[in-house]
Design a protein around this motif. Structure first.
Motif, PDB file in Angstrom:
ATOM      1  N   LYS A   1     -13.461   4.258  -0.846  1.00  9.63           N
ATOM      2  CA  LYS A   1     -12.915   5.097  -1.914  1.00  9.63           C
ATOM      3  C   LYS A   1     -11.409   4.845  -2.094  1.00  9.63           C
ATOM      4  O   LYS A   1     -10.901   4.787  -3.207  1.00  9.63           O
ATOM      5  N   ALA A   2     -10.713   4.681  -0.959  1.00  7.24           N
ATOM      6  CA  ALA A   2      -9.276   4.413  -1.044  1.00  7.24           C
ATOM      7  C   ALA A   2      -8.999   3.087  -1.734  1.00  7.24           C
ATOM      8  O   ALA A   2      -8.107   2.980  -2.589  1.00  7.24           O
ATOM      9  N   GLU A   3      -9.759   2.061  -1.393  1.00  9.85           N
ATOM     10  CA  GLU A   3      -9.551   0.745  -1.998  1.00  9.85           C
ATOM     11  C   GLU A   3      -9.886   0.752  -3.483  1.00  9.85           C
ATOM     12  O   GLU A   3      -9.245   0.044  -4.271  1.00  9.85           O
TER      13      GLU A   3
ATOM     14  N   THR B   1     -14.871   6.129   3.562  1.00  8.78           N
ATOM     15  CA  THR B   1     -13.622   6.654   3.008  1.00  8.78           C
ATOM     16  C   THR B   1     -12.662   5.541   2.610  1.00  8.78           C
ATOM     17  O   THR B   1     -11.954   5.648   1.587  1.00  8.78           O
ATOM     18  N   PHE B   2     -12.625   4.452   3.366  1.00  7.43           N
ATOM     19  CA  PHE B   2     -11.769   3.324   2.985  1.00  7.43           C
ATOM     20  C   PHE B   2     -12.258   2.681   1.677  1.00  7.43           C
ATOM     21  O   PHE B   2     -11.453   2.178   0.889  1.00  7.43           O
TER      22      PHE B   2
ATOM     23  N   PRO C   1      -5.677   8.454  -3.884  1.00  7.95           N
ATOM     24  CA  PRO C   1      -5.998   7.412  -2.895  1.00  7.95           C
ATOM     25  C   PRO C   1      -5.455   7.738  -1.516  1.00  7.95           C
ATOM     26  O   PRO C   1      -6.046   7.326  -0.506  1.00  7.95           O
TER      27      PRO C   1
ATOM     28  N   CYS D   1      -4.083  -1.664  -1.423  1.00  7.15           N
ATOM     29  CA  CYS D   1      -4.141  -1.274  -0.010  1.00  7.15           C
ATOM     30  C   CYS D   1      -5.164  -2.085   0.787  1.00  7.15           C
ATOM     31  O   CYS D   1      -5.342  -1.843   1.990  1.00  7.15           O
TER      32      CYS D   1
ATOM     33  N   CYS E   1       0.850  -1.201   0.000  1.00  9.70           N
ATOM     34  CA  CYS E   1       0.000   0.000   0.000  1.00  9.70           C
ATOM     35  C   CYS E   1       0.884   1.250   0.000  1.00  9.70           C
ATOM     36  O   CYS E   1       0.980   1.974   0.995  1.00  9.70           O
TER      37      CYS E   1
ATOM     38  N   TRP F   1      -7.996   9.707   0.635  1.00 11.30           N
ATOM     39  CA  TRP F   1      -9.058   8.877   1.219  1.00 11.30           C
ATOM     40  C   TRP F   1      -8.492   7.898   2.255  1.00 11.30           C
ATOM     41  O   TRP F   1      -9.156   7.605   3.261  1.00 11.30           O
ATOM     42  N   TYR F   2      -7.281   7.413   2.021  1.00 11.07           N
ATOM     43  CA  TYR F   2      -6.664   6.509   3.002  1.00 11.07           C
ATOM     44  C   TYR F   2      -6.520   7.206   4.351  1.00 11.07           C
ATOM     45  O   TYR F   2      -6.897   6.648   5.397  1.00 11.07           O
TER      46      TYR F   2
ATOM     47  N   VAL G   1       1.068   4.664  -0.951  1.00  9.70           N
ATOM     48  CA  VAL G   1       0.290   5.815  -1.425  1.00  9.70           C
ATOM     49  C   VAL G   1       1.055   7.121  -1.238  1.00  9.70           C
ATOM     50  O   VAL G   1       0.544   8.186  -1.543  1.00  9.70           O
TER      51      VAL G   1
END
Length: 540
Positions: free
Chosen positions: A108-110, A105-106, A83, A116, A32, A86-87, A34
């Motif tokens: 969106k990050a994923e 929010t996770f 990302p 991640c 992950c 959002w992470y 980012v």
């Protein structure tokens, strides 16, 4: 602003004094990575979270700065495709213990950084645990609505974790909200799958479903109506059967007299004619009552079967998943009886216990328990299969012969009773069942023979009071009782310990002394042989 509005809506209520112990900040873990896509405001948010984590005195101020800088990065500086933004938003919500915000929010990050997922799952687990514990605490404090809300938040964070679904099922079951409970329990069972870590909880879940649906069905007005209708139907059937039997004997007697050319005295003939006429009228009245009741029987039977359909389905799921659970099989048999689905029961249990993987002992126990509920056809079919595989269980043979007798099956009752008496020849219950078997055959001489043997012919009755096989052999206790009014003669018994196929593994003798009238003697025997599952005895 539309991008961030849904998960910012409850921010004012969430940002508040939160006590946290000092800990070490852990950034995103490979793969992950980012950081390379970080914007300066996103990097600032990362630093703020690190300070908040490692310095409790600055925690509240730094968390407020984190939400502010991330919001500006996404809304004003177009970092909604970053990302990392959002992470760290998700990491912020983890710190706040906000399950809904973390999930949103996770996600969106994923979506932007699938690599991640493993890293994020650890943080989901943390916020899930917090939400779950809060929900359980509210449940303990008798706040079911709050508990349900919090548990649902936990469910959203980790939708593949069966635990939350089972907890929600238990919560709604306690509130007698059967349909809601069933929805969550089923979802828990589905997510548990065949994972051995969830085996016990999956079984409990299936059992809970069966119990909930059965309780709901039993409270349905259709169940009460069917009980009344069935009682009326059975009462009429018993009366018709009794009157028909008496009428048949009366007519047979009259036919026999005519064949012999015998005549009754005028007064006796008048009484006979009057009695036979009354019996015939009673039979016709009973049949008419049964015909009149038939539409109501059909309607109430259909209604109760509909009411019990979910209970039957849930209980069948439980039994199919755990065919070696005799309690589950007996529970399903009871549901079949309550709902009047006896014919359906035979087919299901037949298919279930046809599998070679089910041990004979389990099949025998299931058959006996099914018989005990009153499902004679289903019970005898299952039990006969078990007895065929292991023909040396005295109690199984007794129940099987009795089941056949209650069905009026003369072709099967006698062979089962004969096998029973071959194992247990000096027990009155066994001998009386043999007499009953001959009665079905219409053999009065044999009925008289075995009735006399049971009443007065045995002299000494033998009862095996306990039988306990184990891994190294078996222990057996028997009682010999003098049934007569005079002293008995000394008696020697040979007791044979048998394997599943009836082969003798060990033989012991029991010497019974002369017994005064009404007195008894106990004997304890033990066989040191592996594989013992049954016994038989005979006098030497």
């Amino acid at each position: 602003m539309s991008i961030v509005r849904p998960w910012i809506a409850g921010l004012a209520a969430l940002v508040g004094p939160t006590l946290a112990a000092q800990s070490t900040w852990v950034g995103p873990q490979p793969p992950c990575d980012v950081k390379s896509s970080s914007h300066f405001q996103v990097s600032t948010a990362s630093m703020n979270l690190k300070i908040a984590t490692e310095n409790p005195t600055q925690r509240d101020r730094m968390l407020k700065q984190t939400i502010d800088v991330l919001t500006r990065a996404i809304v004003q500086n177009k970092q909604d495709k970053n990302p990392a933004a959002w992470y760290y938003f998700g990491r912020y919500y983890v710190e706040m213990g906000d399950a809904a915000g973390a999930d949103s929010t996770f996600r969106k990050a994923e979506a932007l950084a699938p690599q991640c997922a493993a890293d994020i799952r650890g943080y989901r687990q943390r916020v899930w645990t917090t939400a779950l514990n809060d929900g359980l605490r509210a449940w303990q404090e008798n706040k079911p609505d709050s508990a349900a809300f919090l548990l649902r938040r936990a469910q959203v964070v980790m939708p593949d974790n069966p635990d939350t679904y089972f907890r929600l099922g238990d919560l709604f079951a306690g509130e007698n909200q059967v349909d809601s409970a069933a929805v969550y329990v089923r979802q828990g069972v589905e997510r548990a799958g065949h994972d051995t870590a969830w085996a016990a909880r999956r079984r409990d879940g299936l059992a809970t479903l069966a119990r909930l649906y059965q309780a709901k069905a039993e409270q349905d007005p259709a169940a009460q109506a069917w009980e009344r209708t069935r009682s009326a139907r059975d009462s009429i059937n018993r009366a018709v059967a009794a009157d028909s039997g008496v009428l048949a004997r009366v007519l047979s007697s009259a036919a026999s007299r005519r064949a012999r050319g015998a005549r009754l005295a005028p007064a006796d003939q008048a009484a006979f004619s009057r009695d036979s006429s009354n019996r015939a009228q009673a039979v016709e009245a009973g049949r008419a009552g049964r015909a009149a009741l038939a539409p109501r029987v059909a309607a109430d039977s259909a209604a109760v079967q509909g009411a019990f359909a979910p209970a039957v389905a849930a209980s069948r799921d439980l039994v199919a998943a755990y065919p070696q659970s005799v309690d589950a099989a007996a529970g399903l048999a009871n549901i079949y009886v309550e709902s009047g689905r006896n014919d359906e029961a035979a087919g299901f249990f037949d298919s279930l216990y046809a599998a070679a993987a089910v041990p004979p002992g389990v099949v025998i126990d299931a058959g006996r328990r099914i018989l005990a509920t009153g499902l004679l056809v289903a019970g005898t079919r299952v039990l006969s299969r078990g007895v065929t595989q292991s023909p040396v269980s005295r109690d199984a043979l007794y129940d099987l012969a009795l089941g056949y007798y209650r069905l009026g099956d003369s072709a099967r009752t006698l062979p089962a009773a004969q096998r029973l008496v071959a194992l247990d020849p000096m027990n009155r219950a066994s001998v009386r069942l043999m007499a009953a078997s001959w009665e079905l055959k219409g053999r009065r001489d044999s009925v008289a023979k075995y009735t006399a043997l049971a009443d007065t012919g045995l002299g000494v009755e033998v009862t095996v009071t306990s039988f306990a096989p184990d891994s190294v052999g078996a222990a057996l206790s028997l009682t010999a009782a003098n049934l007569r009014t005079t002293p008995s003669k000394p008696l020697r018994l040979q007791v044979e310990f048998l394997d599943a196929k009836g082969a003798v593994l060990s033989a012991q003798t029991a010497d019974i002394a002369a017994l005064p009238p009404g007195q008894s003697q106990q004997s304890q025997l033990h066989a040191a042989a592996k594989g013992v599952v049954g016994w038989r005895y005979h006098a030497l």
